[in-house]
Design a protein around this motif. Structure first.
Motif, PDB file in Angstrom:
ATOM      1  N   UNK A   3       0.827  -1.198   0.000  1.00  0.00           N
ATOM      2  CA  UNK A   3       0.000   0.000   0.000  1.00  0.00           C
ATOM      3  C   UNK A   3       0.860   1.245   0.000  1.00  0.00           C
ATOM      4  N   UNK A   4       0.258   2.390  -0.279  1.00  0.00           N
ATOM      5  CA  UNK A   4       1.034   3.632  -0.334  1.00  0.00           C
ATOM      6  C   UNK A   4       1.476   4.096   1.050  1.00  0.00           C
ATOM      7  N   UNK A   5       2.756   4.467   1.155  1.00  0.00           N
ATOM      8  CA  UNK A   5       3.243   5.150   2.352  1.00  0.00           C
ATOM      9  C   UNK A   5       2.915   6.628   2.159  1.00  0.00           C
ATOM     10  N   UNK A   6       2.162   7.192   3.089  1.00  0.00           N
ATOM     11  CA  UNK A   6       1.508   8.483   2.839  1.00  0.00           C
ATOM     12  C   UNK A   6       1.972   9.553   3.823  1.00  0.00           C
ATOM     13  N   UNK A   7       2.273  10.717   3.279  1.00  0.00           N
ATOM     14  CA  UNK A   7       2.567  11.914   4.068  1.00  0.00           C
ATOM     15  C   UNK A   7       1.586  12.992   3.651  1.00  0.00           C
ATOM     16  N   UNK A   8       0.783  13.489   4.592  1.00  0.00           N
ATOM     17  CA  UNK A   8      -0.189  14.557   4.332  1.00  0.00           C
ATOM     18  C   UNK A   8       0.066  15.719   5.274  1.00  0.00           C
ATOM     19  N   UNK A   9      -0.003  16.930   4.743  1.00  0.00           N
ATOM     20  CA  UNK A   9       0.094  18.154   5.537  1.00  0.00           C
ATOM     21  C   UNK A   9      -1.162  18.963   5.277  1.00  0.00           C
ATOM     22  N   UNK A  10      -1.877  19.330   6.342  1.00  0.00           N
ATOM     23  CA  UNK A  10      -3.149  20.037   6.208  1.00  0.00           C
ATOM     24  C   UNK A  10      -3.124  21.344   6.993  1.00  0.00           C
ATOM     25  N   UNK A  11      -3.815  22.333   6.456  1.00  0.00           N
ATOM     26  CA  UNK A  11      -3.966  23.640   7.114  1.00  0.00           C
ATOM     27  C   UNK A  11      -5.452  23.935   7.240  1.00  0.00           C
ATOM     28  N   UNK A  12      -5.899  24.096   8.485  1.00  0.00           N
ATOM     29  CA  UNK A  12      -7.316  24.374   8.718  1.00  0.00           C
ATOM     30  C   UNK A  12      -7.639  25.824   8.390  1.00  0.00           C
ATOM     31  N   UNK A  13      -8.779  26.029   7.751  1.00  0.00           N
ATOM     32  CA  UNK A  13      -9.227  27.382   7.432  1.00  0.00           C
ATOM     33  C   UNK A  13      -9.878  28.009   8.661  1.00  0.00           C
ATOM     34  N   UNK A  14      -9.694  29.297   8.824  1.00  0.00           N
ATOM     35  CA  UNK A  14     -10.257  29.990   9.997  1.00  0.00           C
ATOM     36  C   UNK A  14     -11.714  30.366   9.732  1.00  0.00           C
ATOM     37  N   UNK A  15     -12.539  29.313   9.592  1.00  0.00           N
ATOM     38  CA  UNK A  15     -13.977  29.483   9.370  1.00  0.00           C
ATOM     39  C   UNK A  15     -14.699  28.744  10.489  1.00  0.00           C
ATOM     40  N   UNK A  16     -15.392  29.468  11.337  1.00  0.00           N
ATOM     41  CA  UNK A  16     -16.115  28.843  12.432  1.00  0.00           C
ATOM     42  C   UNK A  16     -15.625  29.313  13.788  1.00  0.00           C
TER      43      UNK A  16
END
Length: 723
Positions: free
Chosen positions: A656-669
């Motif tokens: 299976x794929x070895x996965x690296x994810x980087x996420x930035x939360x939006x300032x909504x809410x």
């Protein structure tokens, strides 16, 4: 009279297409020529230059050649001359029979590199004037003729149609599609061919589609080809194949494919192939041959893994032993174990002995038994017993659960699993030496630090799985739905209803499915009877590598606060502000779950190389304290519905794929709900553990940034796709 050229595409066309489509992108021999700095193809108007480059051997050195996933591409004179002929042949395959390579240049770039330049003259494309099918009239003759609607469907929505540019690929696809439709109507020996007449003066093409249906056949007997001393009785194989292939029904290749899937799903064969035998023209029947090769009936699998995010880290070893013919009858016995060590929030925090860190061994051991053909062919009995110990951010636990039920699989892609479940846990809300989560927050009926919980519930789960690959899906869809009804009898302390639908869709474009669109929508609601308290074991959490990636693992959730920490001077004295109040340094929280869930994700995955994939995504998520439906239900796209964007890399492996994810939360809410109304939210969440500040004494979730007190960024490393 106009000059008319007759083009016959028979064995030469598949051979030419095979040569074109299997052309490699790079040379595999040791480099002897200069490096290819760039490759420019000029004059392309109706055919993309990138499509031409995909069909030739010579290619320019990619920008990522400096790292392990890339390498330089070199110039070869012989390959280049062959590529110039390939370019003209590719244009012909695309319907441009007058296309020519007008010029080409090999321009030196220093001592060890060249730039390549090609100029093409496309000419006018050949356009399809009309399609003339011949041979369909025989389908309306005889006692077993198809219905008028079935005959009409043969020529509907073909890959090529009048007005299109004639392309050899769509011409081959058209013949294949008509042939497939004929075979699915029972014409097992049908043949589809034809010729194309091109008027050179007008560049118009007339497509003659020659159809020879032959006899319409019905299924005959099923025969088994297997090992010399098989352990699986042939009658069991025939029984599974008969779920798709019915003697006397009209022949269909789709039925053969379903029969193959059914036999393979028995789980005891390493290879399965279902083909038609030699047709009996006198009786208009076709026998079916099922060729199987048994795999070892006992297997042992060992492995390991890690889970890493900012809230929890774990290392583990895995093991699984399976007996696929336990005491005969293809009964399956599986022993599965996981042993690991968990750290909250991280290994580094434990090594530094930071306040609030936790670390403990964790394990899960399962014994699973499956009885196939329980009562009838497509029904299996399954029972499992699990003992486990775990460590979560808000509590630690040990206990186990029992699950027993039957799985009905009327189709290889569809299953229904009704089951009875009994779960017994002892929970401890102690999260540090001097801090614990209140028992009522965990859903305990008593006020003691340690409480026992018993959940007894019935569950009904449906799954319709049409994905092309469950590990790395690129096409198809998945629909899942489960409903739980908890309560007495059998020790159940909690009465509730829990619903969890799950929808996923995948669509790819490109010959190699280079670009994939993946979409997921998942929702859940937990409704305790009489508005009572729910157990933390049944609640919803989100956040993490396979959920809403704008939060770390399980950190999208209602929170309960721990004890605050205050800033101190070098002597260990608490610092005070101008009003004499201690200056807040940090105030941590732990997730306690909610009664409602909503997750959505849209992801684009692009295959950069055979082993490297780039992804960009948008995730959204909501976990509310109340059920998803009702008076106080959280609002979709309201202030507690959070959004994030991100990007990632996947390195494709056999596991299976070895996965690296980087996420930035939006300032909504607004900020996350915290059980203490006096909780002070941080004024800045920062990213990846940096920049978090408590320099304002605001207790209002509405005034806090979206998702406070969690940081605005999250990094996830895992194995397997997000969904």
């Amino acid at each position: 009279m106009a000059d008319v050229r007759l083009l016959r595409f028979r064995s030469a066309v598949p051979l030419a297409l095979a040569v074109l489509l299997t052309a490699c992108a790079t040379t595999s021999n040791p480099p002897t020529g200069p490096k290819v700095k760039s490759l420019d193809i000029e004059g392309t108007k109706q055919v993309k230059a990138g499509d031409i480059k995909d069909r030739i051997l010579t290619s320019s050195t990619p920008w990522y050649a400096f790292w392990p996933f890339g390498k330089a591409h070199y110039f070869d004179t012989n390959a280049w001359q062959a590529d110039l002929r390939r370019i003209e042949r590719f244009y012909q395959a695309e319907g441009f029979y007058q296309a020519q390579v007008e010029s080409n240049e090999v321009l030196p770039e220093g001592d060890d590199a060249v730039r390549l330049r090609v100029v093409v003259n496309e000419g006018a494309p050949t356009v399809i004037d009309r399609i003339e099918p011949h041979g369909l009239e025989s389908l309306s003759q005889g006692p077993d003729q198809p219905s008028p609607r079935e005959r009409e469907r043969l020529m509907e929505e073909l890959p090529m149609k009048p007005g299109d540019v004639f392309r050899e690929e769509t011409w081959a696809a058209t013949k294949d599609l008509v042939l497939q439709r004929l075979k699915d109507l029972g014409y097992a020996e049908a043949e589809v061919g034809g010729e194309v007449r091109v008027d050179v003066a007008t560049q118009q093409a007339v497509v003659d589609l020659q159809i020879a249906p032959g006899l319409r056949y019905r299924f005959g007997n099923i025969f088994i080809a297997t090992d010399a001393n098989p352990q699986v009785p042939p009658r069991r194989i025939i029984e599974q194949a008969q779920g798709a292939v019915h003697k006397g029904a009209f022949f269909s290749e789709a039925a053969l494919a379903e029969a193959q899937a059914r036999v393979f799903r028995m789980g005891v064969f390493g290879a399965v192939k279902v083909n038609r035998g030699a047709p009996d023209r006198q009786n208009a029947t076709v026998p079916v041959v099922v060729d199987v090769r048994e795999s070892p009936f006992r297997s042992l699998r060992l492995g390991g893994g890690i889970g890493v995010d900012a809230a929890r880290q774990e290392g583990r070893v895995l093991g699984e032993w399976t007996h696929r013919n336990f005491r005969g009858g293809l009964r399956r016995l599986t022993l599965r174990g996981r042993l690991g060590y968990a750290f909250i929030p991280s290994v580094l925090a434990t090594l530094r002995n930071e306040q609030g860190n936790q670390h403990e061994p964790v394990f899960s051991f399962t014994t699973e038994f499956e009885q196939p053909r329980f009562l009838f062919r497509d029904l299996a009995l399954q029972a499992s017993v699990t003992a486990e110990r775990g460590l979560q951010q808000a509590y630690k636990f040990y206990g186990g659960y029992l699950k027993t039920g039957v799985i009905w699989t009327p189709h290889p892609s569809f299953s229904v699993f009704p089951s009875y479940n009994l779960q017994l846990y002892r929970l401890t809300g102690q999260v540090s030496l001097d801090e614990s989560v209140p028992p009522i927050t965990l859903g305990c009926r008593n006020t003691e630090e340690t409480c026992d919980q018993a959940l007894s519930f019935l569950e009904l789960a449906f799954a319709w799985d049409r994905r092309d690959d469950r590990t790395e899906p690129r096409a198809g869809y998945y629909v899942g739905f489960s409903i739980q009804k908890g309560g007495p009898p059998f020790f159940g302390q909690y009465t509730y209803v829990r619903l969890l639908p799950d929808l996923r869709y995948y669509y790819s474009i490109g010959e190699k499915k280079d670009l994939t669109l993946a979409v997921k929508v998942r929702a859940g609601t937990l409704d305790p009877a009489g508005g009572g308290q729910s157990s933390i074991v049944t609640r919803f959490f989100s956040g993490g590598a396979t959920a809403m990636r704008g939060f770390n693992g399980q950190r999208l959730s209602p929170m309960t606060p721990l004890a605050p920490t205050y800033k101190k001077d070098d002597d260990g004295n608490v610092l005070l502000d101008a009003n004499g109040n201690p200056i807040l340094d940090s105030w941590d929280t732990v997730p306690v779950g909610g009664n409602s869930l909503f997750e959505s994700s849209v992801e684009l995955r692009y295959l950069l190389t055979d082993s490297l994939m780039l992804a960009v995504f948008y995730d959204s998520g909501l976990v509310g304290t109340e059920a998803l439906f009702g008076k106080n239900a959280p609002k979709l796209f309201g202030p507690e519905h959070y959004h994030a964007v991100g990007a990632g890399l996947r390195y494709l492996t056999v596991v299976g794929p070895i996965r690296l994810d980087i996420a930035r939360r939006l300032n909504i809410g607004r900020g996350l709900p915290v059980s203490d109304p006096g909780y002070i939210y941080p004024s800045s969440g920062g990213c990846l553990g940096f920049g978090r500040k408590f320099d304002k004494a605001s207790t209002s979730a509405d005034a806090a940034y979206a998702g406070a007190p969690e940081g605005l960024c999250a990094v996830h490393i895992s194995i397997g796709e997000a969904f």
